[in-house]
Scaffold this active site. Structure first.
Site, PDB file in Angstrom:
ATOM      1  N   GLN A 200       0.802  -1.210   0.000  1.00 57.93           N
ATOM      2  CA  GLN A 200       0.000   0.000   0.000  1.00 57.93           C
ATOM      3  C   GLN A 200       0.846   1.276   0.000  1.00 57.93           C
ATOM      4  OE1 GLN A 200      -2.741  -1.975   3.105  1.00 57.93           O
ATOM      5  NE2 GLN A 200      -4.039  -0.456   2.128  1.00 57.93           N
TER       6      GLN A 200
ATOM      7  N   HIS B 184       0.901  -9.391   4.367  1.00 56.66           N
ATOM      8  CA  HIS B 184      -0.208  -8.436   4.445  1.00 56.66           C
ATOM      9  C   HIS B 184      -0.868  -8.355   3.063  1.00 56.66           C
ATOM     10  CE1 HIS B 184      -1.979  -4.758   6.534  1.00 56.66           C
ATOM     11  NE2 HIS B 184      -2.513  -4.750   5.336  1.00 56.66           N
TER      12      HIS B 184
ATOM     13  N   ASN C  90      -1.798 -11.006   8.232  1.00 58.91           N
ATOM     14  CA  ASN C  90      -2.742  -9.914   8.382  1.00 58.91           C
ATOM     15  C   ASN C  90      -4.117 -10.329   7.870  1.00 58.91           C
ATOM     16  OD1 ASN C  90      -3.663  -6.990   8.494  1.00 58.91           O
ATOM     17  ND2 ASN C  90      -3.980  -7.481   6.341  1.00 58.91           N
ATOM     18  N   GLU C  91      -5.123 -10.227   8.705  1.00 53.64           N
ATOM     19  CA  GLU C  91      -6.528 -10.444   8.322  1.00 53.64           C
ATOM     20  C   GLU C  91      -6.687 -11.606   7.336  1.00 53.64           C
ATOM     21  OE1 GLU C  91      -8.310  -6.766   7.045  1.00 53.64           O
ATOM     22  OE2 GLU C  91      -7.833  -5.731   8.910  1.00 53.64           O
TER      23      GLU C  91
END
Ligand SMILES: *[C@@H]1O[C@H](CO)[C@@H](O)[C@H](O)[C@H]1NC(C)=O
Ligand SMILES: *[C@@H]1O[C@H](CO)[C@@H](O)[C@H](O)[C@H]1NC(C)=O
Ligand SMILES: *[C@@H]1O[C@H](CO)[C@@H](O)[C@H](O)[C@H]1NC(C)=O
Ligand SMILES: *[C@@H]1O[C@H](CO)[C@@H](O)[C@H](O)[C@H]1NC(C)=O
Ligand SMILES: *[C@@H]1O[C@H](CO)[C@@H](O)[C@H](O)[C@H]1NC(C)=O
Length: 614
Positions: free
Chosen positions: A176, A274, A331-332
């Site tokens: 990101q 991630h 992550n998630e």
């Protein structure tokens, strides 16, 4: 009989209304006032202008005097890796490249093989690499940028302090913010592939891969203590799988990133995966969004995934565990796991990496995985079927992972009875997975109002062939409460400002899974912020309301509810690539032409809130 019944019902509804109101807000309309204000005396006095603002500055983190270590240095840690790993470099794959000039076609891990991964990724519009091609040297942040903004009139009223060991920091993730997607040996990840055609890509974004020293300088100038970032698997291991060479430039880069964070007086929190899953795990025709919950098939269910992730995780730990106090494996994962096998693989991979970290490296930092679940709250807490729906919704997202990992307990029945191919863990597996996390990391952005599917939960759940849009949770999610009000102030996306539910959530997590809770992401994308003028983007009061109200509720959870909240990391430290969406989550903004950053008001307000309570 009939009349009596309806009168009784009316009373019941009224009583219930009042109780719901009281339990969801917990506040009275008027604060406890000490001064009597019943008498007034009007009077004249001489008028003069006054400066309404006191100029204050953010204060930076002091330079460190000692360095703590959490595990063996690389030379010693590498002895625990089963295979010796060759290191190599590959250089850059540039936009518009159509010819592989390399001639080492017989080398499975050579220049030609690496370049062909980019050709194979078929990135038709990979057209730009940004404005930097080497690491930018940092410059100190001028004090003129550190003047606190005017305060909002309404603010927190609590009187509590944070515990000494409370972790306060900010977060971002590699894909990101980094850009430089095909530079210095990185190979393609799923994220270069999934953003819808005519939306922004992750090719450039904040150019943090080259600008990280300045970004760290800006965080330390504001007094941030912890910096949470992720390392891309496809930078460290361009060929991804066990036995393939390690990218020397990537190891050097993240060594320098970690050292820069430590030298600035901050502590790193490192996430291993991630969302930027290597592309090779997914046959390209099966990259698809889950039609229902927007999930993406990231290949976690691939039969080669577990061994490959464990190998990658061990290489990261061997290189960096000496200096990193907090690790996150995934992550998630639910968002990208797609199915039962994917989650089952994630849990097994996580447990192996955790055991390697503590049992083989004997490292002393902390490790967990980050879970996501916008807290499901029953639409009507007095209605047992709504409570059941909320329990199911939260359980399927959290207990799926946390039952085995935190409690050594079986997958929940809701999972075993709903997801196709679901299989219980056997005793050996449970024993191995049990107690493989040191804290509970959660990204609790907001709450969502939950009630059962119209046909009932069991009918919906039994229908696995269903194209029912509510499958597999089989609950309705709404953003309005039982009286038709929005549950809170609305952002640009799914996030609503729901601080009191957030406190309830902290209590739910602590009491259910009995592990200290790290709020590993929370943040607020201001409505249409990207369309605003710069000065208006900077004055982001609604984001300040979000952060200060949530942090106030963290304090209440700690001091009034006895919940062990270990820390909170704000998402995000900067506006970034939001998977092609225009939403801005940053507490800093960016000029995309120059890569200049600017602090927003909420950043000052958040830091000021924390520092005043330490
Ligand atoms: C590439 O860009 C062109 C022109 O902007 C656009 O029409 C096309 O959809 C893009 N393709 C992809 C795969 O993003
Ligand atoms: C699983 O991953 C391997 C790479 O390890 C890949 O070759 C294979 O195609 C993947 N399987 C599927 C079904 O995508
Ligand atoms: C509880 O909720 C269900 C599902 O929304 C509804 O059918 C039922 O009538 C409600 N029961 C009461 C007592 O309100
Ligand atoms: C438990 O499951 C694992 C993984 O599927 C398998 O290798 C093992 O043999 C099983 N053990 C028992 C006791 O069933
Ligand atoms: C399964 O779900 C589909 C789509 O909602 C529905 O049309 C069908 O009737 C359901 N089947 C059963 C047995 O409930």
């Amino acid at each position: 009989m009939r009349i009596t019944f309806s009168v009784a019902l009316g009373l019941a509804v009224a009583t219930q209304a009042q109780e719901i109101y009281l339990t969801t807000t917990g506040y009275t309309a008027r604060p406890q006032c000490t001064k009597s204000t019943t008498s007034t005396s009007y009077h004249f006095k001489s008028f003069s202008y006054s400066l309404e603002e006191t100029v204050r500055y953010a204060t930076s983190i002091p330079s460190p005097t000692t360095t703590k270590t959490y595990g063996p240095v690389y030379k010693d840690a590498a002895k625990h890796l089963k295979t010796t790993v060759a290191t190599s470099t590959w250089g850059n794959w540039l936009p518009g490249e159509t010819v592989i000039s390399a001639t080492d076609h017989n080398d499975p891990y050579g220049q030609a093989a690496w370049s062909s991964m980019w050709l194979g990724a078929d990135l038709q519009n990979y057209t730009t690499t940004g404005i930097f091609s080497t690491t930018v040297s940092p410059t100190p942040v001028p004090t003129s940028e550190l003047v606190l903004p005017p305060r909002d009139y309404f603010g927190p009223t609590d009187c509590y302090n944070f515990p000494d060991d409370f972790i306060f920091g900010v977060a971002g993730s590699a894909a990101q913010i980094e850009g430089a997607v095909a530079l210095e040996g990185r190979s393609p990840s799923l994220l270069e592939k999934i953003a819808p055609a005519d939306t922004p890509k992750d090719y450039v974004t904040d150019e943090n891969y080259f600008y990280y020293k300045q970004d760290i300088e800006r965080l330390t100038a504001m007094g941030v203590e912890y910096y949470s970032f992720s390392i891309p698997w496809t930078r460290i291991l361009p060929f991804v799988l066990p036995g393939t060479p390690v990218n020397k430039q990537a190891i050097d880069h993240y060594n320098d990133l970690i050292n820069t964070v430590l030298d600035a007086g901050m502590q790193p929190v490192v996430t291993m995966l991630h969302f930027d899953s290597p592309l090779i795990f997914v046959a390209s025709d099966s990259i698809a969004r889950h039609p229902d919950i927007g999930n993406v098939n990231a290949g976690y269910q691939n039969e080669t995934f577990v061994d490959a992730f464990v190998n990658y995780g061990k290489i990261l730990l061997a290189n960096f565990a000496d200096r990193v106090p907090i690790w996150i494996t995934f992550n998630e994962p639910l968002l990208y796991a797609f199915n039962f096998k994917g989650v089952d693989n994630v849990i097994h991979a996580h447990a192996q990496v955790y055991r390697f970290y503590h049992e083989e490296l004997k490292a002393t930092g902390k490790m967990s995985l980050k879970l996501n679940d916008n807290f499901g709250v029953p639409k009507n807490p007095k209605n047992a079927s709504h409570v059941q729906a909320a329990n199911r919704f939260n359980e399927m997202q959290l207990a799926f992972f946390a039952n085995p990992i935190f409690l050594g307990k079986q997958y929940p029945d809701s999972i075993l009875h709903t997801l196709s191919g679901a299989k219980a863990l056997n005793k050996t597996e449970l024993k191995y997975i049990s107690q493989t996390a040191d804290f509970f990391a959660i990204d609790p952005y907001t709450a969502t109002v939950v009630s059962p599917a119209d046909e009932g939960i069991s009918a919906c759940a039994a229908n696995t062939s269903s194209s029912n849009s509510l499958f597999p949770y089989c609950v309705k999610q709404e953003t309005k409460n039982v009286y038709g009000w929005n549950i809170g102030y609305r952002s640009e996306s799914y996030v609503y400002i729901t601080p009191t539910y957030f406190r309830e959530y902290l209590s739910y997590l602590w009491n259910t899974f009995q592990s200290p809770v790290l709020v590993s992401e929370f943040g607020f994308p201001v409505w249409e912020e990207s369309k605003k003028e710069l000065s208006d983007q900077r004055f982001d009061s609604s984001r300040s309301v979000y952060y200060l109200s949530y942090m106030s509720e963290v304090l209440r959870a700690i001091h009034e509810d006895g919940v062990h909240v270990m820390g909170a990391l704000a998402w995000s430290f900067i506006d970034n690539w939001e998977f092609g969406q225009p939403s801005h989550f940053g507490i800093q903004g960016v000029d995309s032409e120059t890569q200049e950053r600017f602090y927003k008001k909420s950043f000052f307000d958040l830091v000021d809130f924390v520092k005043a309570r330490q």
